[in-house]
Scaffold this motif. Structure first.
Motif, PDB file in Angstrom:
ATOM      1  N   GLY A 129      20.196  27.137  36.007  1.00 24.88           N
ATOM      2  CA  GLY A 129      21.116  26.847  35.071  1.00 24.88           C
ATOM      3  C   GLY A 129      21.777  28.587  34.592  1.00 24.88           C
ATOM      4  O   GLY A 129      22.360  28.879  34.008  1.00 24.88           O
ATOM      5  N   HIS A 130      21.206  29.398  35.634  1.00 22.65           N
ATOM      6  CA  HIS A 130      21.822  31.087  35.026  1.00 22.65           C
ATOM      7  C   HIS A 130      22.715  31.177  36.551  1.00 22.65           C
ATOM      8  O   HIS A 130      22.615  30.711  37.624  1.00 22.65           O
ATOM      9  CB  HIS A 130      20.673  31.646  35.550  1.00 22.65           C
ATOM     10  CG  HIS A 130      19.951  31.861  34.282  1.00 22.65           C
ATOM     11  ND1 HIS A 130      20.015  32.176  32.853  1.00 22.65           N
ATOM     12  CD2 HIS A 130      18.779  31.599  34.037  1.00 22.65           C
ATOM     13  CE1 HIS A 130      19.375  32.228  32.267  1.00 22.65           C
ATOM     14  NE2 HIS A 130      18.577  31.463  33.030  1.00 22.65           N
ATOM     15  N   LYS A 131      23.872  31.633  36.874  1.00 24.41           N
ATOM     16  CA  LYS A 131      24.991  31.665  38.081  1.00 24.41           C
ATOM     17  C   LYS A 131      24.178  32.932  38.275  1.00 24.41           C
ATOM     18  O   LYS A 131      24.027  34.023  38.012  1.00 24.41           O
ATOM     19  CB  LYS A 131      26.011  32.377  37.174  1.00 24.41           C
ATOM     20  CG  LYS A 131      26.833  30.622  36.646  1.00 24.41           C
ATOM     21  CD  LYS A 131      27.500  30.621  36.513  1.00 24.41           C
ATOM     22  CE  LYS A 131      29.031  29.233  35.892  1.00 24.41           C
ATOM     23  NZ  LYS A 131      30.452  29.478  35.463  1.00 24.41           N
ATOM     24  N   LEU A 132      24.256  33.401  39.762  1.00 22.81           N
ATOM     25  CA  LEU A 132      23.498  34.376  40.628  1.00 22.81           C
ATOM     26  C   LEU A 132      24.481  34.371  42.007  1.00 22.81           C
ATOM     27  O   LEU A 132      25.105  33.913  42.093  1.00 22.81           O
ATOM     28  CB  LEU A 132      22.541  33.763  40.942  1.00 22.81           C
ATOM     29  CG  LEU A 132      21.599  34.435  41.913  1.00 22.81           C
ATOM     30  CD1 LEU A 132      20.695  35.325  40.932  1.00 22.81           C
ATOM     31  CD2 LEU A 132      20.329  33.637  42.281  1.00 22.81           C
ATOM     32  N   THR A 133      25.277  35.573  41.831  1.00 25.47           N
ATOM     33  CA  THR A 133      25.584  35.540  43.262  1.00 25.47           C
ATOM     34  C   THR A 133      24.725  36.732  44.029  1.00 25.47           C
ATOM     35  O   THR A 133      24.646  37.149  44.142  1.00 25.47           O
ATOM     36  CB  THR A 133      27.114  36.882  42.663  1.00 25.47           C
ATOM     37  OG1 THR A 133      27.639  36.140  42.118  1.00 25.47           O
ATOM     38  CG2 THR A 133      27.830  36.956  43.987  1.00 25.47           C
ATOM     39  N   LEU A 134      24.603  35.974  45.057  1.00 31.55           N
ATOM     40  CA  LEU A 134      23.911  36.207  46.677  1.00 31.55           C
ATOM     41  C   LEU A 134      24.484  37.363  47.483  1.00 31.55           C
ATOM     42  O   LEU A 134      25.953  36.804  48.035  1.00 31.55           O
ATOM     43  CB  LEU A 134      23.352  34.950  47.163  1.00 31.55           C
ATOM     44  CG  LEU A 134      21.857  35.687  48.634  1.00 31.55           C
ATOM     45  CD1 LEU A 134      21.090  36.882  47.962  1.00 31.55           C
ATOM     46  CD2 LEU A 134      21.754  34.307  49.546  1.00 31.55           C
ATOM     47  N   SER A 135      24.668  38.227  47.720  1.00 36.48           N
ATOM     48  CA  SER A 135      25.036  39.592  48.929  1.00 36.48           C
ATOM     49  C   SER A 135      24.251  39.515  49.710  1.00 36.48           C
ATOM     50  O   SER A 135      23.588  39.669  49.781  1.00 36.48           O
ATOM     51  CB  SER A 135      25.818  40.479  48.109  1.00 36.48           C
ATOM     52  OG  SER A 135      26.589  40.406  47.084  1.00 36.48           O
ATOM     53  N   ALA A 136      25.542  39.704  51.333  1.00 38.71           N
ATOM     54  CA  ALA A 136      24.808  40.287  52.497  1.00 38.71           C
ATOM     55  C   ALA A 136      24.939  40.901  53.481  1.00 38.71           C
ATOM     56  O   ALA A 136      26.243  40.593  53.462  1.00 38.71           O
ATOM     57  CB  ALA A 136      24.492  38.761  53.654  1.00 38.71           C
TER      58      ALA A 136
END
Length: 418
Positions: A129-136
């Motif tokens: 339920g938590h929004k997340l941004t993954l960066s590479a």
């Protein structure tokens, strides 16, 4: 012929595409089992395996678990970039890696690399339920220092904006299970179950130890009832296991490094079994046989650091390292050397790595029976099998091809008794 000068063309055979199993059969232990017993060959069902094993023998399984190592990112331009996790870079410890939160780094293969020269890749998703941004982002400073090493892996730094989420959870949410390239199909939801052994525990592989895919709880219980002593080791299988030998002689083929972990109680049990085992799969073979050469090195370097115990590709075929002559020692002495080293260093388990290549000319030190699937033509795994059965591999494979056995990862298996 000296091992290094073996011609890989001598290990070719015709494998029609229809003989490659694209999916497993519905009941794992109902697969076919080829029994090769000192030159005699017959067909069985896998669930009858225990009756062909000597009571009181020790059987070793690789308990590695395949991770969802493929991640896809789409650039703003629309280009799709695939990042294939190969081995942890920071932290380097697998267990710590999967627990890490906020940031980590991996050595990766990159698909569509030419479309990702610079810049940060981002992917938005939800976990619990938590929004997340993954960066590479590619770490060019680190990659510059990697250039002289085995070429195709790039250092990639990952970061995400929720410290309560571990990297293991991220992989579960957005990673894709890698299946062998020769299956020529997309990963399906069912592969998440069928491409893991029922006893898999330790996350880290990008390919399954496929001989283990035939075992069920029923077969494991039958092994126990037949007095078979079961032990586990960990070897994290790398994508290099699918790398074909492209050089004419195997001397030109560079083996990939794989990480292994063996607990002291397993080594002590090995000693109680006179250092003779039944290996489930070629990964267990490479682990067990590498232990011998680690123990040989400790014979003359008892204070060696853990990193020094790495087994190089050609160590079994050369007299020692750095010009030092090392005489063959009995297997029990080699294993005892490792136990003594663990005791001196107050360690419960050996963590090391191996690049061992096992090919005709190799003398097996520890493994005396082998359960394995049917491997690709001109592969290092076929060389390993040939060394084990003293060159009889072609008779075995001719029988399998003429008796409708299924080949490769999801295919049938064999019990080899040389």
């Amino acid at each position: 012929m000296e091992t290094k000068h073996i011609h890989i063309s001598d290990f070719d055979y015709p494998l029609p595409d229809e003989r490659i199993a694209k999916f497993p059969i519905s009941q794992r232990d109902h697969s076919k089992l080829l029994i090769y017993d000192r030159g005699n060959i017959k067909e069985e069902s896998f669930y009858n395996l225990p009756q062909y094993l000597p009571k009181g023998a020790m059987m070793v399984f690789n308990n590695t678990r395949v991770i969802q190592a493929r991640m896809h990112f789409r650039k703003e331009t629309g280009a799709l970039i695939e990042i294939f996790l190969m081995e942890p870079a920071a932290p380097t410890d697998y267990e710590l890696m999967f627990q890490t939160s906020g940031r980590c780094s991996w050595l990766c293969m990159i698909g569509n690399l030419k479309k990702w020269k610079t810049g940060t890749l981002k992917r938005d998703f939800e976990i619990k339920g938590h929004k997340l941004t993954l960066s590479a982002i590619r770490n060019e400073e680190k990659n510059a220092s990697l250039e002289n090493k085995a070429g195709t892996n790039y250092w990639v730094d990952f970061s995400w904006d929720n410290a309560n989420v571990s990297f293991a959870e991220i992989l579960e949410a957005v990673g894709e299970l890698p299946i062998p390239p020769y299956l020529n199909r997309e990963t399906q939801e069912s592969d998440k179950v069928t491409y893991q052994t029922v006893y898999s525990k330790v996350k880290g592989s990008v390919a399954a130890p496929t001989a283990g895919l035939h075992f069920t709880d029923r077969v494991l219980k039958s092994l126990d009832e037949n007095g078979i002593d079961r032990e586990e080791v960990t070897l994290h299988v790398g994508a290099g296991t699918f790398k074909p030998v492209k050089t004419e002689e195997i001397d030109g083929h560079k083996m990939h490094t794989e990480y292994i972990c063996v607990h002291r109680h397993t080594l002590e049990k090995l000693l109680r079994h006179d250092c003779k085992t039944i290996a489930v799969g070629t990964t267990s073979v490479r682990t067990l046989e590498s232990l011998y050469y680690m123990g040989v090195y400790l014979e003359t370097h008892p204070e060696a650091q853990e990193t020094e115990l790495h087994v190089n590709q050609w160590d079994p075929y050369e007299h020692g390292r750095e010009g030092k002559i090392i005489t063959d020692i009995p297997a029990d002495r080699a294993i005892q050397n490792i136990v003594d080293w663990l005791n001196r260093n107050e360690l419960e388990a050996l963590h090391s790595s191996t690049q061992i290549i096992i090919a005709p000319g190799y003398e097996y030190k520890i493994v005396n029976m082998l359960i394995t699937n049917f491997h690709q033509p001109k592969s290092t795994l076929l060389l390993l099998v040939s060394a084990f059965v003293k060159g009889d591999w072609r008779e075995i494979y001719d029988y399998a091809l003429s008796h409708d056995f299924r080949f490769l990862s999801y295919g049938d298996s064999s019990l080899l008794i040389p």
